[in-house]
Design a protein around this motif. Structure first.
Motif, PDB file in Angstrom:
ATOM      1  N   GLU A 139     -13.761  -6.319   9.292  1.00 39.38           N
ATOM      2  CA  GLU A 139     -14.032  -6.600  10.709  1.00 39.38           C
ATOM      3  C   GLU A 139     -12.894  -6.105  11.589  1.00 39.38           C
ATOM      4  N   MET A 140     -11.662  -6.293  11.152  1.00 37.87           N
ATOM      5  CA  MET A 140     -10.515  -5.784  11.907  1.00 37.87           C
ATOM      6  C   MET A 140     -10.538  -4.268  11.969  1.00 37.87           C
ATOM      7  N   LEU A 141     -10.913  -3.608  10.867  1.00 43.38           N
ATOM      8  CA  LEU A 141     -10.931  -2.143  10.821  1.00 43.38           C
ATOM      9  C   LEU A 141     -11.917  -1.568  11.828  1.00 43.38           C
ATOM     10  N   SER A 142     -13.064  -2.207  11.965  1.00 46.98           N
ATOM     11  CA  SER A 142     -14.058  -1.695  12.912  1.00 46.98           C
ATOM     12  C   SER A 142     -13.547  -1.768  14.351  1.00 46.98           C
ATOM     13  N   GLU A 143     -12.770  -2.748  14.694  1.00 51.77           N
ATOM     14  CA  GLU A 143     -12.210  -2.860  16.038  1.00 51.77           C
ATOM     15  C   GLU A 143     -11.043  -1.889  16.242  1.00 51.77           C
ATOM     16  N   LEU A 144     -10.269  -1.650  15.194  1.00 48.42           N
ATOM     17  CA  LEU A 144      -9.142  -0.729  15.319  1.00 48.42           C
ATOM     18  C   LEU A 144      -9.596   0.712  15.538  1.00 48.42           C
ATOM     19  N   LYS A 145     -10.732   1.081  15.021  1.00 46.36           N
ATOM     20  CA  LYS A 145     -11.210   2.456  15.171  1.00 46.36           C
ATOM     21  C   LYS A 145     -11.480   2.817  16.627  1.00 46.36           C
ATOM     22  N   GLY A 146     -11.743   1.853  17.472  1.00 47.16           N
ATOM     23  CA  GLY A 146     -12.017   2.135  18.875  1.00 47.16           C
ATOM     24  C   GLY A 146     -10.779   2.158  19.749  1.00 47.16           C
ATOM     25  N   ALA A 147      -9.593   1.944  19.181  1.00 52.08           N
ATOM     26  CA  ALA A 147      -8.357   1.910  19.973  1.00 52.08           C
ATOM     27  C   ALA A 147      -7.742   3.296  20.074  1.00 52.08           C
ATOM     28  N   LYS A 148      -6.947   3.520  21.137  1.00 49.74           N
ATOM     29  CA  LYS A 148      -6.213   4.776  21.323  1.00 49.74           C
ATOM     30  C   LYS A 148      -4.763   4.654  20.852  1.00 49.74           C
ATOM     31  N   GLU A 149      -4.202   3.469  20.951  1.00 46.63           N
ATOM     32  CA  GLU A 149      -2.858   3.189  20.458  1.00 46.63           C
ATOM     33  C   GLU A 149      -2.881   1.828  19.766  1.00 46.63           C
ATOM     34  N   ILE A 150      -2.186   1.709  18.679  1.00 46.95           N
ATOM     35  CA  ILE A 150      -2.035   0.427  18.001  1.00 46.95           C
ATOM     36  C   ILE A 150      -0.552   0.249  17.658  1.00 46.95           C
ATOM     37  N   ALA A 151      -0.122  -1.004  17.619  1.00 49.57           N
ATOM     38  CA  ALA A 151       1.261  -1.349  17.256  1.00 49.57           C
ATOM     39  C   ALA A 151       1.254  -2.006  15.884  1.00 49.57           C
ATOM     40  N   ILE A 152       2.203  -1.617  15.046  1.00 45.55           N
ATOM     41  CA  ILE A 152       2.249  -2.085  13.658  1.00 45.55           C
ATOM     42  C   ILE A 152       3.674  -2.533  13.334  1.00 45.55           C
ATOM     43  N   ASP A 153       3.775  -3.613  12.566  1.00 51.73           N
ATOM     44  CA  ASP A 153       5.077  -4.088  12.090  1.00 51.73           C
ATOM     45  C   ASP A 153       4.859  -4.798  10.764  1.00 51.73           C
ATOM     46  N   LEU A 154       5.917  -4.905   9.959  1.00 51.68           N
ATOM     47  CA  LEU A 154       5.849  -5.522   8.637  1.00 51.68           C
ATOM     48  C   LEU A 154       6.923  -6.591   8.508  1.00 51.68           C
ATOM     49  N   LYS A 207       0.189   5.510  16.474  1.00 43.94           N
ATOM     50  CA  LYS A 207       0.698   4.313  15.796  1.00 43.94           C
ATOM     51  C   LYS A 207       2.139   4.074  16.245  1.00 43.94           C
ATOM     52  N   VAL A 208       2.364   2.970  16.933  1.00 44.47           N
ATOM     53  CA  VAL A 208       3.670   2.661  17.504  1.00 44.47           C
ATOM     54  C   VAL A 208       4.396   1.698  16.559  1.00 44.47           C
ATOM     55  N   PHE A 209       5.581   2.124  16.100  1.00 43.62           N
ATOM     56  CA  PHE A 209       6.483   1.305  15.279  1.00 43.62           C
ATOM     57  C   PHE A 209       7.814   1.209  16.007  1.00 43.62           C
ATOM     58  N   HIS A 210       8.603   0.243  15.590  1.00 46.64           N
ATOM     59  CA  HIS A 210      10.009   0.206  16.010  1.00 46.64           C
ATOM     60  C   HIS A 210      10.881   0.146  14.764  1.00 46.64           C
ATOM     61  N   GLY A 211      11.693   1.185  14.565  1.00 45.01           N
ATOM     62  CA  GLY A 211      12.521   1.251  13.363  1.00 45.01           C
ATOM     63  C   GLY A 211      11.664   1.368  12.123  1.00 45.01           C
ATOM     64  N   SER A 212      10.911   2.467  12.014  1.00 39.63           N
ATOM     65  CA  SER A 212       9.909   2.619  10.956  1.00 39.63           C
ATOM     66  C   SER A 212      10.473   3.148   9.651  1.00 39.63           C
ATOM     67  N   SER A 213      11.777   3.329   9.564  1.00 42.20           N
ATOM     68  CA  SER A 213      12.354   3.993   8.391  1.00 42.20           C
ATOM     69  C   SER A 213      11.945   3.312   7.091  1.00 42.20           C
TER      70      SER A 213
END
Length: 762
Positions: free
Chosen positions: A230-245, A295-301
């Motif tokens: 369900e999350m994947l279907s919503e992410l496909k319609g976005a132009k930018e997404i932010a990701i962190d771990l 895909k926007v990350f901060h300090g993605s190394s």
């Protein structure tokens, strides 16, 4: 207590009681109990009674605390046994506090108790898991069961072969998956990352999109595959997404991705990545590898490495806000600084080092994880606008950030394997020593390498971080001390971790063998390789200078001769000096310190100078000295002005009692009475006075004689006493303390009054 809400008031009451007890204990310890014990028998008996009672209670508590455990309870018979068993007491207290901490976390809801069905699944996983992994009930240093024991692919830390990507399919592929996996040194998405074209909006200045209020919105917790789809279907319609771990690397050798946060402009998700089906998250590559979605990350190394290692995810179209902050020369580049600058949001960093394996997540940790990506797209809008506005035709800051972001995305995970012989590789001993200023001997260097390898092997077998065996500073401490018995090793590693305590005997053997082998081995400075000096690299205006590589830093070299002192600090043993004789060379005489022979009597001085008795000058009768000028301010004593107290005998009295040579040498010495009338005490005083006069005359005659020639005199160092044909020594070896022995005596002590004859004056 019936609920966790009552725990905090209870904790405060217990804390206040402990504080009062500690204050009372310190007050008693500050008193001089030894004095009170010696001054009163009753106090001594009372102290002994209370001491025995406290020891008995302590022994009972230790036995109760270790009941049902493998930790032995020490027996405390007297005060000395406390010191002898102190290590055992600390072990019991540590074990008790760990269990209490785990129970409190379970009571307050930090740890969720396993259900019976989960316990059955854990038992099955334990049977399938190799014996080298600890059981789920053996917490060890951790209070949380190891989630990696339930993974579909349990970690194998003994595998040192090149890492194989987890990819099963390759969405948005330009090169097929089969061809992409031929080289283990390159990313399977290398062609796609290099060929990616960012959307035109990345190069356009536009007003930042406002974020949704944090308090009135919430994130969706994703912990099953239906929620993932369900999350994947919503992410496909976005132009930018932010990701962190959120990552955990303490109780896992390789580390674990524990959470993944994803945000769009409208919604936030927090994905549980500790599920057994975690590798099924590869289907998110349909979004992660889409070049049309930024895909926007901060300090993605490290995030890029962790995603491909644990989840099989690769990022195409990466924008790293860290490199944007560097390009804009911000004073700080952390996410906390960017959130405060553009959002005025103060991130609570107390959860930055939290254990992200906790399930269920506490509300504070959940909100912290969500905040990392909730505002990140708004920060991205501000940074993009500033980069475009500060760019020039010759210096496009947007292109610079995108280039650095692609370099981050092209990283490839490699297993942390190092060469035990050379120390080269991830986590190797060479990196530890090259960053430290510690100087190690041959034996210490060998022990350091052996203990470092032993720690790595133990951590791999237990699937724990190497710091759970013992931290890095303890590694240097063990190498410096080199303990060869268990007692010394335990004191060196104090406080010991449970993992190290269980393998003390093995570690002692490793240290002994390494110390013996290191006696003939190399030193650290012989193994350390010098490198080239650092070189300056020109950087475009507005950008940071490219980082200097580790190989650019100069290291210490070894020189045979000091560049400053030359050979002055040569450590060779000096040659044994030869004996100085009359035939010694002029150079040896020049380097020595010749001192003249000092005669003790006038006759010995005349014999040394070769003056015969016939040529001895006849002493003239003493003449009255010329009157000194009157000086009224001169200090004098009554004894000097007063006359003699007794009659001086005639010169003939001396000649009748002394030999002729003594009469001649002591012509100015006058006894008080004739010799036959002198008592034993008077004769002793006469001999002492004559000896003093003889030494005075000898010194005067020596000063009046021919000056001593220092150039021709032989050295007194290493001199041997000369011996004539008759066998008698002409003189003794030089004694530098001889003059001190002939010094005049001090002031004579006053006569002590006999008993009953003293007087007291007031």
């Amino acid at each position: 207590m019936e609920s966790a809400a009552e725990f905090n008031p209870f904790q405060e009451r217990v804390k206040s009681s402990f504080v009062q007890m500690i204050r009372s204990t310190n007050q008693v310890a500050a008193e001089d109990l030894t004095f009170h014990r010696s001054s009163s028998t009753e106090v001594a008996d009372s102290l002994d009674e209370q001491s025995d009672r406290i020891l008995s209670l302590t022994s009972s508590i230790l036995k109760a605390a270790t009941k049902g455990t493998d930790v032995p309870a020490p027996t405390l018979r007297d005060e000395e046994s406390i010191e002898d068993n102190w290590r055992g007491i600390v072990d019991v207290i540590d074990s008790l506090l760990e269990r209490a901490d785990a129970c409190l976390d379970e009571f307050t809801g930090v740890i969720k108790r396993l259900s019976p069905s989960q316990q059955e699944q854990a038992a099955k996983a334990e049977k399938k898991t190799p014996a080298k992994f600890p059981t789920i009930y053996d917490y060890g240093p951790s209070k949380i069961p190891k989630p990696q024991l339930q993974f579909e692919r349990p970690p194998d830390n003994t595998d040192v072969s090149p890492f194989k990507p987890l990819l099963r399919t390759k969405p948005h592929a330009i090169v097929s998956l089969k061809k992409s996996l031929k080289s283990a040194d390159r990313s399977p998405y290398e062609h796609e990352i290099n060929a990616a074209k960012y959307p035109p909006s990345t190069y356009t200045v536009s007003p930042p999109v406002e974020y949704l209020p944090f308090d009135s919105t919430t994130a969706t917790f994703v912990d099953d595959m239906d929620a993932v789809k369900e999350m994947l279907s919503e992410l496909k319609g976005a132009k930018e997404i932010a990701i962190d771990l959120e990552h955990h690397d303490v109780h896992s050798y390789h580390g674990l991705v524990s959470l993944m946060q994803i945000s769009t402009r409208e919604k936030d998700w927090v994905v549980d990545t500790l599920k057994p089906w975690r590798e099924e998250l590869q289907l998110l590559n349909e979004v992660f590898a889409d070049p049309d979605i930024v895909k926007v990350f901060h300090g993605s190394s490290m995030d890029i490495i962790w995603l491909q290692r644990d989840l099989g995810l690769y990022v195409v179209g990466l924008f790293d806000t860290y490199h944007a902050a560097c390009a804009l020369n911000y004073p700080k580049r952390s996410l906390k600084y960017l959130l405060q600058k553009f959002v005025n949001f103060e991130a609570d960093k107390q959860y930055q080092v939290a254990d992200w394996r906790i399930r269920p997540l506490p509300s504070g940790m959940f909100d912290y994880a969500r905040s990392d990506t909730h505002y990140l797209l708004h920060v991205f809008d501000h940074l993009r606008n500033e980069l475009i506005q500060n760019s020039t035709p010759n210096d496009n800051l947007i292109d610079y950030v995108l280039k650095k972001s692609k370099e981050e995305a092209l990283q490839v995970y490699r297993r942390p394997v190092y060469d035990a012989a050379t120390g080269q590789g991830a986590g190797g001993w060479y990196d530890y020593l090259s960053r430290s200023s510690t100087v190690l001997s041959k034996e210490q260097f060998a022990v350091f390498k052996a203990v470092h390898q032993w720690r790595d092997e133990v951590a791999r077998a237990a699937d724990e971080g190497v710091q759970c065996v013992f931290p890095k500073h303890m590694l240097f401490k063990v190498a410096s001390v080199m303990p060869v018995d268990q007692g010394t090793l335990c004191r060196t590693l104090s406080p010991m971790t449970p993992l190290a305590r269980s393998k003390v005997s093995d570690l002692v053997k490793v240290i002994k063998d390494a110390k013996a082998a290191g006696a003939t081995g190399p030193e650290w400075r012989d193994v350390m390789k010098p490198s080239k000096p650092a070189t300056l690299v020109d950087a475009p205006e507005g950008l940071l200078t490219p980082p200097v590589q580790d190989t650019d830093f100069p290291t210490a070299g070894r020189y045979e001769v000091s560049q400053f002192w030359g050979t002055a600090l040569d450590t060779k043993q000096p040659p044994i000096p030869a004996e100085y004789t009359a035939a010694a060379s002029a150079e040896a005489l020049r380097l020595s310190f010749p001192l003249p022979f000092m005669p003790k009597t006038v006759s010995e001085a005349r014999e040394k100078l070769g003056i015969s008795g016939a040529s001895k000058p006849i002493p003239h009768p003493a003449q009255a000295p010329a009157p000194a000028p009157e000086n009224t301010n001169e200090i004098f004593s009554v004894k000097e002005l007063g006359g003699p107290r007794k009659r001086k005998p005639a010169a003939t009295d001396i000649g009748d009692q002394l030999p002729p040579e003594e009469v001649e040498d002591n012509a100015d010495t006058v006894p008080l009475e004739p010799a036959e009338k002198l008592s034993k005490n008077q004769r002793r005083k006469l001999n002492k006075k004559n000896k003093s006069a003889s030494q005075t005359t000898s010194g005067e005659n020596t000063r009046d004689s021919t000056p001593f020639n220092y150039d021709t005199a032989e050295s007194v160092f290493h001199a041997q006493p000369s011996q004539p044909a008759g066998g008698a020594l002409l003189h003794q070896p030089f004694n530098p303390y001889a003059k001190a022995l002939d010094a005049p005596s001090g002031v004579r002590k006053g006569k002590k009054g006999s008993s009953g004859k003293g007087f007291t004056f007031r």
